[in-house]
Write a protein that holds these residues in place. Structure first.
Motif, PDB file in Angstrom:
ATOM      1  N   LEU A 117       0.813  -1.216   0.000  1.00  0.00           N
ATOM      2  CA  LEU A 117       0.000   0.000   0.000  1.00  0.00           C
ATOM      3  C   LEU A 117       0.847   1.268   0.000  1.00  0.00           C
ATOM      4  N   GLN A 118       2.157   1.092  -0.036  1.00  0.00           N
ATOM      5  CA  GLN A 118       3.126   2.190  -0.045  1.00  0.00           C
ATOM      6  C   GLN A 118       2.943   3.116   1.162  1.00  0.00           C
ATOM      7  N   LEU A 119       2.777   2.493   2.331  1.00  0.00           N
ATOM      8  CA  LEU A 119       2.655   3.241   3.577  1.00  0.00           C
ATOM      9  C   LEU A 119       3.970   3.181   4.342  1.00  0.00           C
ATOM     10  N   ASN A 120       4.323   4.263   4.970  1.00  0.00           N
ATOM     11  CA  ASN A 120       5.570   4.369   5.707  1.00  0.00           C
ATOM     12  C   ASN A 120       5.332   4.029   7.181  1.00  0.00           C
ATOM     13  N   PRO A 121       5.931   2.941   7.682  1.00  0.00           N
ATOM     14  CA  PRO A 121       5.741   2.583   9.096  1.00  0.00           C
ATOM     15  C   PRO A 121       6.251   3.663  10.057  1.00  0.00           C
ATOM     16  N   GLU A 122       7.247   4.432   9.636  1.00  0.00           N
ATOM     17  CA  GLU A 122       7.845   5.433  10.530  1.00  0.00           C
ATOM     18  C   GLU A 122       6.874   6.539  10.914  1.00  0.00           C
ATOM     19  N   VAL A 123       5.798   6.709  10.153  1.00  0.00           N
ATOM     20  CA  VAL A 123       4.807   7.738  10.479  1.00  0.00           C
ATOM     21  C   VAL A 123       3.459   7.104  10.845  1.00  0.00           C
ATOM     22  N   THR A 124       3.480   5.804  11.151  1.00  0.00           N
ATOM     23  CA  THR A 124       2.251   5.061  11.418  1.00  0.00           C
ATOM     24  C   THR A 124       2.275   4.482  12.829  1.00  0.00           C
ATOM     25  N   THR A 125       1.140   4.558  13.504  1.00  0.00           N
ATOM     26  CA  THR A 125       0.969   3.892  14.789  1.00  0.00           C
ATOM     27  C   THR A 125       0.299   2.549  14.520  1.00  0.00           C
ATOM     28  N   ILE A 126       0.901   1.481  15.014  1.00  0.00           N
ATOM     29  CA  ILE A 126       0.308   0.159  14.889  1.00  0.00           C
ATOM     30  C   ILE A 126      -0.404  -0.167  16.185  1.00  0.00           C
ATOM     31  N   ARG A 127      -1.617  -0.680  16.052  1.00  0.00           N
ATOM     32  CA  ARG A 127      -2.414  -1.025  17.231  1.00  0.00           C
ATOM     33  C   ARG A 127      -2.759  -2.502  17.188  1.00  0.00           C
ATOM     34  N   PHE A 128      -2.737  -3.120  18.355  1.00  0.00           N
ATOM     35  CA  PHE A 128      -3.126  -4.524  18.499  1.00  0.00           C
ATOM     36  C   PHE A 128      -4.314  -4.595  19.446  1.00  0.00           C
ATOM     37  N   ARG A 129      -5.237  -5.478  19.146  1.00  0.00           N
ATOM     38  CA  ARG A 129      -6.409  -5.674  20.003  1.00  0.00           C
ATOM     39  C   ARG A 129      -6.054  -6.410  21.280  1.00  0.00           C
ATOM     40  N   HIS A 130      -4.923  -7.097  21.294  1.00  0.00           N
ATOM     41  CA  HIS A 130      -4.534  -7.903  22.444  1.00  0.00           C
ATOM     42  C   HIS A 130      -3.132  -7.508  22.880  1.00  0.00           C
ATOM     43  N   ALA A 131      -2.809  -7.838  24.102  1.00  0.00           N
ATOM     44  CA  ALA A 131      -1.493  -7.508  24.643  1.00  0.00           C
ATOM     45  C   ALA A 131      -0.393  -8.262  23.898  1.00  0.00           C
ATOM     46  N   LEU A 132       0.742  -7.612  23.762  1.00  0.00           N
ATOM     47  CA  LEU A 132       1.946  -8.215  23.193  1.00  0.00           C
ATOM     48  C   LEU A 132       2.976  -8.340  24.306  1.00  0.00           C
ATOM     49  N   SER A 133       3.921  -9.235  24.124  1.00  0.00           N
ATOM     50  CA  SER A 133       5.014  -9.322  25.089  1.00  0.00           C
ATOM     51  C   SER A 133       5.914  -8.098  24.909  1.00  0.00           C
ATOM     52  N   ALA A 134       6.743  -7.841  25.900  1.00  0.00           N
ATOM     53  CA  ALA A 134       7.665  -6.703  25.825  1.00  0.00           C
ATOM     54  C   ALA A 134       8.603  -6.845  24.626  1.00  0.00           C
ATOM     55  N   ASP A 135       9.072  -8.061  24.346  1.00  0.00           N
ATOM     56  CA  ASP A 135       9.961  -8.283  23.202  1.00  0.00           C
ATOM     57  C   ASP A 135       9.250  -8.013  21.883  1.00  0.00           C
ATOM     58  N   GLU A 136       7.998  -8.419  21.782  1.00  0.00           N
ATOM     59  CA  GLU A 136       7.238  -8.187  20.550  1.00  0.00           C
ATOM     60  C   GLU A 136       7.011  -6.695  20.330  1.00  0.00           C
ATOM     61  N   GLU A 137       6.665  -5.991  21.393  1.00  0.00           N
ATOM     62  CA  GLU A 137       6.486  -4.536  21.280  1.00  0.00           C
ATOM     63  C   GLU A 137       7.777  -3.854  20.851  1.00  0.00           C
ATOM     64  N   MET A 138       8.896  -4.235  21.473  1.00  0.00           N
ATOM     65  CA  MET A 138      10.186  -3.620  21.132  1.00  0.00           C
ATOM     66  C   MET A 138      10.567  -3.892  19.684  1.00  0.00           C
ATOM     67  N   ALA A 139      10.256  -5.097  19.187  1.00  0.00           N
ATOM     68  CA  ALA A 139      10.556  -5.420  17.798  1.00  0.00           C
ATOM     69  C   ALA A 139       9.801  -4.484  16.853  1.00  0.00           C
ATOM     70  N   LEU A 140       8.590  -4.118  17.204  1.00  0.00           N
ATOM     71  CA  LEU A 140       7.801  -3.220  16.357  1.00  0.00           C
ATOM     72  C   LEU A 140       8.217  -1.762  16.512  1.00  0.00           C
ATOM     73  N   TYR A 141       8.638  -1.379  17.712  1.00  0.00           N
ATOM     74  CA  TYR A 141       9.062   0.009  17.951  1.00  0.00           C
ATOM     75  C   TYR A 141      10.237   0.406  17.063  1.00  0.00           C
ATOM     76  N   ARG A 142      11.008  -0.555  16.612  1.00  0.00           N
ATOM     77  CA  ARG A 142      12.141  -0.234  15.730  1.00  0.00           C
ATOM     78  C   ARG A 142      11.676   0.333  14.391  1.00  0.00           C
ATOM     79  N   TYR A 143      10.436   0.039  14.026  1.00  0.00           N
ATOM     80  CA  TYR A 143       9.947   0.419  12.696  1.00  0.00           C
ATOM     81  C   TYR A 143       8.797   1.418  12.721  1.00  0.00           C
ATOM     82  N   PHE A 144       7.940   1.343  13.732  1.00  0.00           N
ATOM     83  CA  PHE A 144       6.733   2.161  13.764  1.00  0.00           C
ATOM     84  C   PHE A 144       6.893   3.365  14.669  1.00  0.00           C
ATOM     85  N   LYS A 145       6.108   4.401  14.365  1.00  0.00           N
ATOM     86  CA  LYS A 145       6.103   5.620  15.180  1.00  0.00           C
ATOM     87  C   LYS A 145       5.683   5.294  16.613  1.00  0.00           C
TER      88      LYS A 145
END
Length: 150
Positions: A117-145
């Motif tokens: 979709l040619q969307l830039n993760p650096e300017v996007t907030t990703i939301r999850f309906r359920h809790a993620l582990s701290a490691d999973e969240e940190m893995a996403l923080y490297r790419y998403f706003k």
């Protein structure tokens, strides 16, 4: 299994046929549907056996309009399945589910959808309906706003 049909093209009596065009249905599968007014669409889905719960994508599509930003990305990863929907403003761009037995695979599909979709993760907030582990969240923080769990 599910498909989205524009509300103007939906006919209740043809719901099973519409779903059968995109998925393999078993004889015992029930086909149900729910209107998604925010996107002028109808979600048609199958329910197997004694299951009563609709697919996770239904909850995502209901909650997606409440995301406050222009680029909306809402996901759920549970039981080896990633469900995600992406919208820009009031336009739904994608709603899909993927087999994702591990979080790395889930990330792959998230980034594939974003790239297609040619969307830039650096300017996007990703939301999850359920809790993620701290490691999973940190893995996403490297790419998403930002990373949020509802």
């Amino acid at each position: 299994m599910f498909t989205l049909v524009p509300v103007n093209f939906f006919r209740p009596e043809a719901a099973r046929d519409a779903l059968a065009e995109v998925a393999v249905l078993k004889d015992g599968d029930r086909v149900e549907f729910t209107e998604i007014p925010a996107y002028s669409a109808v979600l048609i889905y199958s329910v197997s056996g004694d299951a009563v719960a609709p697919p996770e994508i239904l909850y995502i599509l209901r909650e997606l309009p409440a995301c406050s930003e222009y680029n909306k990305l809402l996901c759920s990863w549970k039981d080896g399945e990633l469900s995600l929907a992406i919208a820009q403003g009031k336009s739904l761009l994608i709603a899909n589910s993927f087999a994702a037995p591990d979080f790395v695979t889930a990330q792959y599909y998230i980034f594939l959808a974003m790239k297609s979709l040619q969307l830039n993760p650096e300017v996007t907030t990703i939301r999850f309906r359920h809790a993620l582990s701290a490691d999973e969240e940190m893995a996403l923080y490297r790419y998403f706003k930002a990373v949020e769990c509802l």
